[in-house]
Design an enzyme around this catalytic site. Structure first.
Site, PDB file in Angstrom:
ATOM      1  N   GLU A   1     -10.675  67.373 -64.000  1.00 54.91           N
ATOM      2  CA  GLU A   1     -10.469  66.547 -62.807  1.00 54.91           C
ATOM      3  C   GLU A   1      -9.116  66.872 -62.186  1.00 54.91           C
ATOM      4  O   GLU A   1      -8.975  66.929 -60.957  1.00 54.91           O
ATOM      5  CB  GLU A   1     -10.547  65.058 -63.159  1.00 54.91           C
TER       6      GLU A   1
ATOM      7  N   TYR B   1     -25.818  70.426 -62.591  1.00 54.63           N
ATOM      8  CA  TYR B   1     -24.790  69.535 -63.144  1.00 54.63           C
ATOM      9  C   TYR B   1     -25.178  68.078 -62.915  1.00 54.63           C
ATOM     10  O   TYR B   1     -25.079  67.239 -63.825  1.00 54.63           O
ATOM     11  CB  TYR B   1     -23.445  69.848 -62.487  1.00 54.63           C
TER      12      TYR B   1
ATOM     13  N   TRP C   1     -15.704  70.768 -56.418  1.00 47.65           N
ATOM     14  CA  TRP C   1     -16.155  70.710 -57.803  1.00 47.65           C
ATOM     15  C   TRP C   1     -16.999  71.934 -58.156  1.00 47.65           C
ATOM     16  O   TRP C   1     -17.017  72.368 -59.320  1.00 47.65           O
ATOM     17  CB  TRP C   1     -16.944  69.433 -58.048  1.00 47.65           C
TER      18      TRP C   1
END
Length: 228
Positions: free
Chosen positions: A70, A48, A78
């Site tokens: 988010e 990522y 995350w």
């Protein structure tokens, strides 16, 4: 994205680990590329970081998806969101604002029953609400234009994670503007994370191979060629 370290059950050790990570600069991997510690070991986060994080996202659906994720990430890692992202995209019709804005109670029930995603009713309802707000913004330039209008005059130049801001005057103003347009789950810290993720600010550590790779900040020459 807000990067967090998982606790190992020992508060003192976890606190020390977090402090050391924050004080650390870039870590050079086996491939010879320098990255921050949070992106240096986990293959999913590394991929990522190397291919997506900090690259410009200027389309409505892309910004809406990242705004939504988010919100779902709040309180979680995350990495958890990345693992669940394909399921999120399937469950939320590819984060099409037109489709999500039309969700009703049956869709809310469907999403709450989907164990593949984060089943948080408040966040699900906020995503539907934000889709409707996104549609209304089209008459005045759209979501992406509004978010990008808060690009600062300068970008941070952090050498360690401790030097990376968690919010800024622009993220505070963006949060206020979005709330006035009917958006939810758009606090200043979350909006700064969004600005980092979609390239509005460049908080890649100085020395990282991704520093300056977005092309948004011409005064920030890339430290290495970017290969998506």
């Amino acid at each position: 994205m807000t990067v967090g370290l998982a606790s190992n059950g020992d508060g003192e050790v976890a606190e020390q680990t977090g402090r050391l990570a924050a004080e650390a600069g870039v870590v050079v991997g086996a491939d010879g590329l320098a990255r921050p510690a949070w992106a240096a070991s986990n293959p999913l986060l590394r991929e990522y970081y190397d291919t997506e994080w900090g690259m410009p996202v200027r389309d409505e659906r892309g910004v809406f998806e990242r705004l939504s994720l988010e919100a779902f990430q709040s309180g979680l890692s995350w990495a958890t969101i990345l693992r669940k992202r394909p399921a999120f995209r399937e469950a939320f019709d590819g984060f099409s604002p037109d489709l999500v804005a039309g969700y009703g109670e049956a869709d809310v029930a469907r999403l709450l029953a989907d164990a593949r995603i984060i089943r948080n009713r408040a966040k699900i309802l906020a995503t539907i609400q934000n889709a409707g707000a996104t549609l209304r913004l089209r008459e005045r330039g759209g979501l992406a234009d509004l978010v990008w209008s808060f690009r600062p005059a300068e970008t941070p130049r952090p050498h360690t994670m401790a030097e990376v801001p968690t919010q800024s005057a622009e993220s505070v103003a963006l949060a206020k503007a979005l709330k006035s347009e009917g958006f939810a789950f758009v606090g200043p810290t979350m909006m700064f994370a969004l600005m980092e993720a979609i390239g509005i600010v460049d908080t890649h550590l100085v020395g990282s191979h991704r520093r300056g790779s977005s092309g948004v900040w011409p005064g920030e020459p890339p430290n290495a060629a970017f290969h998506p």
